[in-house]
Design an enzyme around this catalytic site. Sequence first.
Site, mmCIF file in Angstrom:
data_model
loop_
_atom_site.group_PDB
_atom_site.id
_atom_site.type_symbol
_atom_site.label_atom_id
_atom_site.label_comp_id
_atom_site.label_asym_id
_atom_site.label_seq_id
_atom_site.Cartn_x
_atom_site.Cartn_y
_atom_site.Cartn_z
ATOM 1 N N MET A 62 0.895 -1.152 -0.078
ATOM 2 C CA MET A 62 -0.117 -0.082 -0.112
ATOM 3 C C MET A 62 0.828 1.212 -0.080
ATOM 4 S SD MET A 62 -3.444 -1.122 2.045
ATOM 5 C CE MET A 62 -2.671 -0.769 3.731
ATOM 6 N N HIS A 88 9.440 -3.486 3.310
ATOM 7 C CA HIS A 88 9.062 -3.847 1.913
ATOM 8 C C HIS A 88 10.200 -4.135 1.102
ATOM 9 C CE1 HIS A 88 5.619 -1.026 3.133
ATOM 10 N NE2 HIS A 88 5.217 -1.859 2.713
ATOM 11 N N GLN A 115 -10.252 -2.584 2.774
ATOM 12 C CA GLN A 115 -9.723 -3.301 3.807
ATOM 13 C C GLN A 115 -9.688 -2.383 5.329
ATOM 14 O OE1 GLN A 115 -5.683 -4.110 1.778
ATOM 15 N NE2 GLN A 115 -4.872 -4.105 3.700
ATOM 16 N N ASP A 137 2.270 -9.618 8.761
ATOM 17 C CA ASP A 137 1.086 -9.803 8.730
ATOM 18 C C ASP A 137 0.670 -11.541 8.504
ATOM 19 O OD1 ASP A 137 -0.120 -7.080 8.544
ATOM 20 O OD2 ASP A 137 1.455 -6.882 6.901
HETATM 21 O O1 PAF Z 1 -0.103 -6.096 3.473
HETATM 22 C C1 PAF Z 1 -0.585 -4.968 2.858
HETATM 23 O O2 PAF Z 1 0.087 -3.933 2.601
HETATM 24 C C2 PAF Z 1 -1.781 -5.077 2.351
HETATM 25 O O3 PAF Z 1 -2.745 -5.437 3.086
HETATM 26 C C3 PAF Z 1 -1.926 -5.739 0.859
HETATM 27 C C4 PAF Z 1 -1.584 -7.169 0.745
HETATM 28 C C5 PAF Z 1 -0.984 -4.700 0.019
HETATM 29 C C6 PAF Z 1 -3.303 -5.831 0.243
HETATM 30 O O4 PAF Z 1 -3.774 -4.136 0.212
#
Ligand code: PAF
Length: 286
Positions: A34, A41, A65, A154
């Site tokens: 995101m 990342h 979400q 996550d």
């Molecule tokens: O983990 C995230 O950043 C988000 O939940 C994802 C997997 C990009 C989905 O929007």
Amino acid sequence: MPKQPQVIRTPEDMHALSAQLRAEGKSIALVPTMGALHAGHLSLIDYARAQADILVVSIFVNPLQFDRDADLDAYPRTWDADFALCVEHEVDAIYAPTVTAMYPDGFATKVIVSGLGQGLCGAHRPGHFDGVTTVVAKLFGAVMPNIAVFGQKDYQQLKIVQRMGADLDMDIKVVGRPTLREADGLAMSSRNVHLSPEEREQALCLRRALDKAGELAQAGERDVEKIKTAAAQVVEGASLARLEYLEVVDAENLAPLTRLEGPARMALAVWLGTTRLIDNDALNPH
Ligand code: PAF
């Protein structure tokens, strides 16, 4: 000069590019994000870079979400910095669709994985994982990757997406990579920027609670209630922290455990002011 990634704004254009690449025999890796890219990342991006011919990073703040409007509004959006990092890390394409391109008028489909999303974060964020699986299914559909890389921070999301991919015959290898941490142990997260200096200091209670549980397991404790109580006390010792949940679950099916007998995961969510942080770690009997 490093090559600039191609920026793609619609599912149709993404699909056309991926179809062409696949027809040329190229493999594709996807790192869904995101945005607000941080070192966590980048470790996923660097791993994914080595797994396929073409690396796509998606950047999309997915409104489906977010269970709270304030969280969606406050979510950091840092396009210029994200783009520069993608150049530096040799990303071939950034898939950054607009909200209307993703969810046009008449959009009516939800992807729901039952069971796995009920406990842990799912119990406290109604609809969150349905929003995640819906957007990830759309990202998979447009990018058509051979492999997709997610962070283990996550953990519940990772398990749910793996289940979805298997159940829907998506033929995509969904890989989970270890959580990256700051030097003092705080899990890297886009939300850490919202912490005040005092909250940042006390945010260490998450890592310390996981360490406490690990120590007890290492010393032979098998009673999960005792482990949870000791770990919760660590969080309760931080005056600014409010524990939302702390759970020990089976590492695969995420069912709550009473005895530590096989591979398990401890996961917790803690509020520091208006910022909600999550963390988890393996918790195995020794
Ligand atoms: O983990 C995230 O950043 C988000 O939940 C994802 C997997 C990009 C989905 O929007």
